[in-house]
Design an enzyme around this catalytic site. Structure first.
Site, mmCIF file in Angstrom:
data_model
loop_
_atom_site.group_PDB
_atom_site.id
_atom_site.type_symbol
_atom_site.label_atom_id
_atom_site.label_comp_id
_atom_site.label_asym_id
_atom_site.label_seq_id
_atom_site.Cartn_x
_atom_site.Cartn_y
_atom_site.Cartn_z
ATOM 1 N N ASP A 190 49.118 38.007 46.495
ATOM 2 C CA ASP A 190 50.062 37.342 45.580
ATOM 3 C C ASP A 190 51.489 37.282 46.112
ATOM 4 O OD1 ASP A 190 47.915 37.088 43.845
ATOM 5 O OD2 ASP A 190 48.384 38.963 42.822
ATOM 6 N N LYS A 238 51.571 32.837 49.038
ATOM 7 C CA LYS A 238 50.956 32.069 50.147
ATOM 8 C C LYS A 238 50.768 30.600 49.779
ATOM 9 C CE LYS A 238 47.620 35.093 49.895
ATOM 10 N NZ LYS A 238 48.213 36.145 49.064
ATOM 11 N N GLY A 239 50.313 30.368 48.524
ATOM 12 C CA GLY A 239 50.065 28.988 48.090
ATOM 13 C C GLY A 239 51.317 28.142 48.217
ATOM 14 N N GLY A 289 44.102 33.482 43.972
ATOM 15 C CA GLY A 289 44.752 32.556 43.044
ATOM 16 C C GLY A 289 46.074 32.176 43.684
ATOM 17 N N HIS A 290 46.150 30.967 44.212
ATOM 18 C CA HIS A 290 47.346 30.529 44.944
ATOM 19 C C HIS A 290 48.086 29.483 44.117
ATOM 20 C CE1 HIS A 290 45.491 31.888 49.042
ATOM 21 N NE2 HIS A 290 45.569 32.860 48.150
ATOM 22 N N ARG A 323 22.444 40.417 56.008
ATOM 23 C CA ARG A 323 21.611 39.315 56.522
ATOM 24 C C ARG A 323 20.604 38.796 55.496
ATOM 25 N NH1 ARG A 323 20.470 42.836 61.678
ATOM 26 N NH2 ARG A 323 20.447 44.313 59.971
ATOM 27 N N GLN A 373 44.388 37.030 49.781
ATOM 28 C CA GLN A 373 44.680 38.458 49.576
ATOM 29 C C GLN A 373 45.842 38.870 50.494
ATOM 30 O OE1 GLN A 373 40.906 37.788 49.978
ATOM 31 N NE2 GLN A 373 41.327 37.163 47.899
ATOM 32 N N ARG A 404 45.860 39.584 34.625
ATOM 33 C CA ARG A 404 46.203 40.997 34.457
ATOM 34 C C ARG A 404 47.664 41.251 34.852
ATOM 35 N NH1 ARG A 404 41.789 43.885 38.142
ATOM 36 N NH2 ARG A 404 42.209 42.043 39.391
HETATM 37 P P1 GDP Z 1 49.552 33.829 46.381
HETATM 38 O O1 GDP Z 1 48.274 34.384 45.863
HETATM 39 O O2 GDP Z 1 50.054 34.565 47.581
HETATM 40 O O3 GDP Z 1 49.518 32.349 46.621
HETATM 41 O O4 GDP Z 1 50.642 34.081 45.239
HETATM 42 P P2 GDP Z 1 50.426 33.816 43.652
HETATM 43 O O5 GDP Z 1 50.461 32.358 43.426
HETATM 44 O O6 GDP Z 1 49.272 34.587 43.139
HETATM 45 O O7 GDP Z 1 51.702 34.546 43.055
HETATM 46 C C1 GDP Z 1 52.984 34.159 43.378
HETATM 47 C C2 GDP Z 1 53.722 33.793 42.074
HETATM 48 O O8 GDP Z 1 55.113 33.732 42.325
HETATM 49 C C3 GDP Z 1 53.364 32.435 41.534
HETATM 50 O O9 GDP Z 1 53.471 32.457 40.140
HETATM 51 C C4 GDP Z 1 54.408 31.522 42.142
HETATM 52 O O10 GDP Z 1 54.628 30.333 41.391
HETATM 53 C C5 GDP Z 1 55.613 32.412 42.101
HETATM 54 N N1 GDP Z 1 56.589 32.214 43.185
HETATM 55 C C6 GDP Z 1 56.380 31.885 44.472
HETATM 56 N N2 GDP Z 1 57.525 31.915 45.161
HETATM 57 C C7 GDP Z 1 58.490 32.281 44.287
HETATM 58 C C8 GDP Z 1 59.895 32.526 44.392
HETATM 59 O O11 GDP Z 1 60.503 32.439 45.462
HETATM 60 N N3 GDP Z 1 60.558 32.904 43.250
HETATM 61 C C9 GDP Z 1 59.919 33.044 42.064
HETATM 62 N N4 GDP Z 1 60.643 33.424 41.023
HETATM 63 N N5 GDP Z 1 58.602 32.829 41.926
HETATM 64 C C10 GDP Z 1 57.906 32.468 43.020
HETATM 65 P P1 IMO Z 2 45.489 36.199 46.478
HETATM 66 O O1 IMO Z 2 44.865 35.373 47.571
HETATM 67 C C1 IMO Z 2 45.871 40.095 44.585
HETATM 68 C C2 IMO Z 2 42.329 42.647 44.518
HETATM 69 C C3 IMO Z 2 41.691 42.904 43.172
HETATM 70 C C4 IMO Z 2 41.091 44.272 43.417
HETATM 71 C C5 IMO Z 2 40.638 44.204 44.866
HETATM 72 C C6 IMO Z 2 39.173 43.833 45.044
HETATM 73 O O2 IMO Z 2 45.799 35.461 45.250
HETATM 74 O O3 IMO Z 2 46.644 36.978 47.036
HETATM 75 P P2 IMO Z 2 37.685 41.668 44.713
HETATM 76 O O4 IMO Z 2 37.620 40.670 43.617
HETATM 77 O O5 IMO Z 2 38.067 41.089 46.047
HETATM 78 O O6 IMO Z 2 36.463 42.525 44.810
HETATM 79 O O7 IMO Z 2 38.869 42.671 44.286
HETATM 80 O O8 IMO Z 2 41.451 43.198 45.470
HETATM 81 N N1 IMO Z 2 42.488 41.214 44.855
HETATM 82 C C7 IMO Z 2 43.658 40.571 44.845
HETATM 83 N N2 IMO Z 2 44.885 41.003 44.470
HETATM 84 N N3 IMO Z 2 45.707 38.860 45.076
HETATM 85 C C8 IMO Z 2 44.494 38.413 45.465
HETATM 86 O O9 IMO Z 2 44.311 37.218 46.068
HETATM 87 C C9 IMO Z 2 43.385 39.281 45.323
HETATM 88 N N4 IMO Z 2 42.061 39.181 45.588
HETATM 89 C C10 IMO Z 2 41.529 40.366 45.310
HETATM 90 O O10 IMO Z 2 42.634 42.907 42.146
HETATM 91 O O11 IMO Z 2 42.085 45.251 43.329
HETATM 92 MG MG MG Z 3 47.439 35.098 44.069
#
Ligand code: GDP
Ligand code: IMO
Ligand code: MG
Length: 424
Positions: free
Chosen positions: A14, A17-18, A41-42, A144, A223, A302
């Protein structure tokens, strides 16, 4: 000969990356996911709207991009088709711009059940899995037993599906766990049929061909490094290699064809699910980070655990990924903090260590260095020179400690809220 560039998360996922992949896509033609699955979730924000992607690469909304789901990814057809429908509602057909590796493994409805049963049986020791069936699917891959996207085209597909399902029923009978897959299985079979309109490809061949033809390709991680199956905080990790090495196995690209590695980190730290998090804050400051940063999971909703930036873990991730440049996200979330702390070492049993240790649980106490906050709004800044000196000092310290330049600083969720520094 072109090399593949990489964007990946250096913390516990989180990191943003997205957003970064969406911002960088105009510089690339091909975006490829190399591991993970719908546990990811990106989030992308543009034109006043938000979008969350789980399996589809984050380049999908850019015109003329080619988006590849690589062999290292695990796919739940139901979730993928739901995602595709939502994208197509907004952006029109993506049949021609989404390619799926024949070697990517399928998440069966029973994999999801096994994930849930295993987590329930762990009780207090649960991983905090997203319950998307990730662990059991990768287990069947290494064991496998798995079914792959290419198998969908085989006349034996149904029989092989049934055989694996029966095997899973056997495993599930060992748990005290009630389940019913009837409805999900129906949706699953229908989604498998719908997926047939996409090209199932030998992605290793396609990606290497693109690189041979000097077409720029970007690999998108899911991740983060601290959730890596080998080097993360095991067993509280995911089931794939989330690091640069995963690009080679997850796309079939040789190590000497890996180019720039862009490592993403938040200006602070978050984690969702269980497991060690040395700089976690349990006080009002942690709550402030969660509130201002909207730190709630993009996949599960969460609340994310929040804490200060951990340079010990970050340096560990930089080393193992071979990071060539850093990208700092969510700097704006710290706008109002009077003091910002950064962990530069850990204290374990009275001794200071600056190395990420095998044991990273409660016995680890972070040693902090404090920085004055900038106490102003940086969301509108687009040029590095216009940042307050306090933020420049914070960035300078991170560069000095990691030995890596911070090339991009994100100052808000929108595509446009970004500061890109010229290469130095
Ligand atoms: P990812 O899984 O690495 O793609 O990240 P997520 O999308 O799960 O979580 C990043 C969250 O931060 C999302 O709600 C984005 O919209 C938000 N976000 C990303 N860059 C920024 C930033 O520079 N500032 C703020 N306030 N929010 C951001
Ligand atoms: P993105 O790509 C944050 C965490 C779960 C749990 C552990 C194992 O959005 O950054 P799993 O479902 O893989 O068996 O869960 O890894 N987890 C993440 N935490 N961002 C993610 O993906 C995650 N993908 C899995 O919360 O602790
Ligand atoms: Mg995410």
């Amino acid at each position: 000969m072109k090399k593949i560039d990489v964007v990946l998360g250096l913390q516990w996922g989180d990191e943003g990356k997205g957003k970064v992949v969406d911002v960088l896509t105009p510089e690339y033609k091909v975006i490829a996911r190399f591991q993970g699955g719908p546990n990811a979730g990106h989030s992308l924000v543009f034109d006043g709207d938000g979008f969350v992607l789980h399996t589809v690469p984050s380049g999908i909304f850019r015109p003329d991009s080619v988006n590849v789901i690589g062999n290292g990814v695990v796919i739940d057809p139901v979730i993928l088709m739901e995602e595709i429908r939502a994208i197509e509602q907004r952006a029109g057909s993506i049949t021609d711009k989404l390619l799926i590796s024949k070697r990517a493994h399928l998440i069966l409805p029973t994999h999801r059940m096994l994930d849930a049963a295993s987590e329930a049986a762990k009780g207090k020791g649960k991983i905090g899995s997203t319950l998307k069936g990730i662990g059991p699917t990768y287990m069947d891959k290494t064991g496998r037993n798995g079914l792959r996207i290419g198998d969908i085209l085989s006349p034996e597909f149904q029989a092989r599906y049934d055989a694996l399902k029966q095997k899973h029923f056997g495993l599930l009978s060992q748990y005290d766990f009630e389940y019913d897959i009837t409805e999900y299985e129906q949706k699953w079979m229908q989604a498998v049929e719908e997926l047939r309109r996409f090209s199932f490809i030998d992605s290793e061949r396609v990606i290497n061909d693109y690189l041979d033809r000097d077409v720029p390709v970007l690999a998108e991680g899911a991740q983060g490094s601290m959730l890596d199956i080998d080097f993360g905080t095991y067993p509280f990790v995911t089931s794939s290699n989330t690091m640069t090495a995963g690009v080679c196995t997850g796309l079939g690209v040789a190590p000497n064809r890996v180019g720039k590695v862009m490592g993403i980190f938040k200006a602070y730290c978050t984690r969702v699910g269980s497991g060690p998090f040395p700089t976690e804050l349990f006080d009002g400051t942690g709550e402030e980070l969660r509130r201002i940063g909207h730190e709630y999971g993009a996949t599960t909703g969460r609340p994310r655990r929040c804490g200060w930036l951990d340079l010990v873990a970050l340096k560990y991730a930089v080393m193992m990924n071979g990071v060539s440049e850093l990208i700092m996200m969510k700097a704006d979330v710290l706008n109002t903090f009077k003091t910002i702390k950064v962990a530069t070492a850990y204290e374990i049993g009275g001794k200071q260590v600056d190395w990420f240790p095998f044991e990273s649980g409660e016995e680890v106490k972070p040693v902090y260095r404090e920085f004055p906050g900038w106490d102003c709004d940086i969301c509108g800044v687009r040029e590095y020179e216009d940042f307050p000196q306090e933020l420049k000092d914070y960035i300078g310290f991170i560069e000095e400690q990691t030995g890596c330049p911070v090339r991009i600083i994100s100052v808000g969720p929108d595509r446009k809220e970004i500061v890109i520094r010229p290469e130095r």
